[in-house]
Design a protein around this motif. Sequence first.
Motif, mmCIF file in Angstrom:
data_model
loop_
_atom_site.group_PDB
_atom_site.id
_atom_site.type_symbol
_atom_site.label_atom_id
_atom_site.label_comp_id
_atom_site.label_asym_id
_atom_site.label_seq_id
_atom_site.Cartn_x
_atom_site.Cartn_y
_atom_site.Cartn_z
ATOM 1 N N MET A 166 0.838 -1.189 0.000
ATOM 2 C CA MET A 166 0.000 0.000 0.000
ATOM 3 C C MET A 166 0.878 1.245 0.000
ATOM 4 O O MET A 166 1.848 1.343 0.745
ATOM 5 C CB MET A 166 -0.901 -0.012 1.235
ATOM 6 N N ASN A 167 0.537 2.205 -0.822
ATOM 7 C CA ASN A 167 1.250 3.476 -0.876
ATOM 8 C C ASN A 167 0.850 4.305 0.342
ATOM 9 O O ASN A 167 -0.323 4.608 0.523
ATOM 10 C CB ASN A 167 0.906 4.208 -2.172
ATOM 11 N N PRO A 168 1.821 4.725 1.200
ATOM 12 C CA PRO A 168 1.468 5.478 2.395
ATOM 13 C C PRO A 168 0.973 6.898 2.100
ATOM 14 O O PRO A 168 0.339 7.511 2.924
ATOM 15 C CB PRO A 168 2.768 5.511 3.196
ATOM 16 N N LEU A 169 1.291 7.437 0.924
ATOM 17 C CA LEU A 169 0.835 8.776 0.558
ATOM 18 C C LEU A 169 -0.349 8.662 -0.391
ATOM 19 O O LEU A 169 -0.224 8.126 -1.482
ATOM 20 C CB LEU A 169 1.961 9.561 -0.111
ATOM 21 N N PRO A 170 -1.508 9.148 0.029
ATOM 22 C CA PRO A 170 -2.662 9.046 -0.862
ATOM 23 C C PRO A 170 -2.472 9.947 -2.073
ATOM 24 O O PRO A 170 -1.797 10.965 -2.016
ATOM 25 C CB PRO A 170 -3.827 9.526 0.001
ATOM 26 N N SER A 171 -3.103 9.563 -3.149
ATOM 27 C CA SER A 171 -3.090 10.382 -4.348
ATOM 28 C C SER A 171 -3.886 11.653 -4.076
ATOM 29 O O SER A 171 -4.788 11.685 -3.244
ATOM 30 C CB SER A 171 -3.732 9.603 -5.490
ATOM 31 N N LEU A 172 -3.540 12.702 -4.792
ATOM 32 C CA LEU A 172 -4.300 13.943 -4.703
ATOM 33 C C LEU A 172 -5.706 13.740 -5.265
ATOM 34 O O LEU A 172 -6.659 14.344 -4.808
ATOM 35 C CB LEU A 172 -3.547 15.025 -5.491
ATOM 36 N N TRP A 173 -5.791 12.851 -6.273
ATOM 37 C CA TRP A 173 -7.045 12.609 -6.982
ATOM 38 C C TRP A 173 -7.561 11.210 -6.739
ATOM 39 O O TRP A 173 -6.790 10.263 -6.672
ATOM 40 C CB TRP A 173 -6.835 12.799 -8.490
ATOM 41 N N PRO B 47 -15.678 11.807 -13.654
ATOM 42 C CA PRO B 47 -14.412 12.528 -13.690
ATOM 43 C C PRO B 47 -13.730 12.500 -12.320
ATOM 44 O O PRO B 47 -14.387 12.340 -11.298
ATOM 45 C CB PRO B 47 -14.822 13.960 -14.082
ATOM 46 N N PRO B 48 -12.412 12.646 -12.324
ATOM 47 C CA PRO B 48 -11.677 12.552 -11.062
ATOM 48 C C PRO B 48 -12.040 13.683 -10.098
ATOM 49 O O PRO B 48 -12.387 14.784 -10.519
ATOM 50 C CB PRO B 48 -10.209 12.646 -11.489
ATOM 51 N N ARG B 49 -11.969 13.371 -8.798
ATOM 52 C CA ARG B 49 -12.244 14.364 -7.760
ATOM 53 C C ARG B 49 -11.102 14.340 -6.741
ATOM 54 O O ARG B 49 -10.527 13.299 -6.469
ATOM 55 C CB ARG B 49 -13.579 14.067 -7.089
ATOM 56 N N LEU B 50 -10.800 15.528 -6.202
ATOM 57 C CA LEU B 50 -9.766 15.629 -5.174
ATOM 58 C C LEU B 50 -10.179 14.821 -3.947
ATOM 59 O O LEU B 50 -11.363 14.663 -3.658
ATOM 60 C CB LEU B 50 -9.563 17.084 -4.747
ATOM 61 N N LEU B 51 -9.157 14.322 -3.221
ATOM 62 C CA LEU B 51 -9.406 13.568 -2.000
ATOM 63 C C LEU B 51 -9.063 14.396 -0.777
ATOM 64 O O LEU B 51 -8.054 15.103 -0.756
ATOM 65 C CB LEU B 51 -8.565 12.288 -1.994
ATOM 66 N N GLY B 52 -9.899 14.302 0.233
ATOM 67 C CA GLY B 52 -9.655 14.935 1.524
ATOM 68 C C GLY B 52 -9.830 13.900 2.609
ATOM 69 O O GLY B 52 -10.126 12.734 2.338
ATOM 70 N N SER B 53 -9.654 14.316 3.847
ATOM 71 C CA SER B 53 -9.860 13.434 4.992
ATOM 72 C C SER B 53 -10.881 14.062 5.923
ATOM 73 O O SER B 53 -10.813 15.253 6.215
ATOM 74 C CB SER B 53 -8.547 13.227 5.759
ATOM 75 N N GLY C 217 -1.356 7.629 5.019
ATOM 76 C CA GLY C 217 -1.595 6.450 5.849
ATOM 77 C C GLY C 217 -0.634 6.314 7.012
ATOM 78 O O GLY C 217 -0.970 5.728 8.033
ATOM 79 N N HIS C 218 0.578 6.868 6.891
ATOM 80 C CA HIS C 218 1.558 6.739 7.973
ATOM 81 C C HIS C 218 1.425 7.831 9.028
ATOM 82 O O HIS C 218 2.165 7.839 10.009
ATOM 83 C CB HIS C 218 2.979 6.722 7.403
ATOM 84 N N SER C 219 0.483 8.741 8.880
ATOM 85 C CA SER C 219 0.272 9.794 9.878
ATOM 86 C C SER C 219 -0.204 9.173 11.185
ATOM 87 O O SER C 219 -1.036 8.258 11.177
ATOM 88 C CB SER C 219 -0.775 10.797 9.377
ATOM 89 N N PRO C 220 0.284 9.670 12.326
ATOM 90 C CA PRO C 220 -0.201 9.150 13.607
ATOM 91 C C PRO C 220 -1.701 9.414 13.812
ATOM 92 O O PRO C 220 -2.330 8.788 14.646
ATOM 93 C CB PRO C 220 0.614 9.896 14.663
ATOM 94 N N LEU C 221 -2.275 10.338 13.042
ATOM 95 C CA LEU C 221 -3.693 10.648 13.156
ATOM 96 C C LEU C 221 -4.563 9.903 12.145
ATOM 97 O O LEU C 221 -5.788 10.046 12.155
ATOM 98 C CB LEU C 221 -3.908 12.157 12.978
ATOM 99 N N ALA C 222 -3.954 9.126 11.255
ATOM 100 C CA ALA C 222 -4.689 8.518 10.140
ATOM 101 C C ALA C 222 -5.872 7.675 10.590
ATOM 102 O O ALA C 222 -6.910 7.669 9.920
ATOM 103 C CB ALA C 222 -3.746 7.679 9.285
ATOM 104 N N ASP C 223 -5.776 6.994 11.731
ATOM 105 C CA ASP C 223 -6.887 6.136 12.160
ATOM 106 C C ASP C 223 -8.079 6.948 12.679
ATOM 107 O O ASP C 223 -9.149 6.399 12.912
ATOM 108 C CB ASP C 223 -6.428 5.129 13.206
ATOM 109 N N GLN C 224 -7.910 8.266 12.835
ATOM 110 C CA GLN C 224 -8.999 9.127 13.280
ATOM 111 C C GLN C 224 -9.750 9.764 12.100
ATOM 112 O O GLN C 224 -10.709 10.513 12.301
ATOM 113 C CB GLN C 224 -8.461 10.246 14.175
ATOM 114 N N TYR C 225 -9.290 9.502 10.873
ATOM 115 C CA TYR C 225 -9.862 10.110 9.672
ATOM 116 C C TYR C 225 -10.227 9.042 8.656
ATOM 117 O O TYR C 225 -9.658 7.960 8.635
ATOM 118 C CB TYR C 225 -8.849 11.060 9.024
ATOM 119 N N ARG C 226 -11.161 9.395 7.794
ATOM 120 C CA ARG C 226 -11.461 8.545 6.632
ATOM 121 C C ARG C 226 -11.298 9.407 5.378
ATOM 122 O O ARG C 226 -11.663 10.583 5.363
ATOM 123 C CB ARG C 226 -12.850 7.928 6.720
ATOM 124 N N ILE C 227 -10.747 8.814 4.348
ATOM 125 C CA ILE C 227 -10.524 9.528 3.088
ATOM 126 C C ILE C 227 -11.828 9.543 2.297
ATOM 127 O O ILE C 227 -12.534 8.537 2.228
ATOM 128 C CB ILE C 227 -9.387 8.865 2.279
#
Length: 118
Positions: free
Chosen positions: A1-8, A13-19, A34-44
């Motif tokens: 798994m890529n730890p850095l999410p894609s911008l899109w 059509p493609p849409r930007l991703l947020g958390s 994904g490697h952020s210590p806060l990642a488990d508190q957010y959903r993309i």
Amino acid sequence: MNPLPSLWGSDSPPRLLGSRHIASGELVFPALPGHSPLADQYRIEALADEGSLYSFSIIHPSPKSGLVPFALGYLDMEGPLRLFGRIGGSQRPVIGGRYRIQPDETYGYVFESVEACQ
């Protein structure tokens, strides 16, 4: 798994991703890696594909640069979320106007007037 999410996202059509914070509902951009210590508190999640122009400024680069003037602005999105980015097109931006977020190879994304996209 890529730890850095894609911008899109992979939507068409493609849409930007947020958390979105699971407990508070706060939406942030860009999406937390994904490697952020806060990642488990957010959903993309995918962001809205357009918003309303809150403010902008016309940038006049030095003539020595060879660059033409361009606009930067803030776009108010659902969420609530406010994005900063380059505004495409040759017409003067309009505060309150509807702008769509478009992929851009140089800047990652740009805002285009909804009227210009049609």
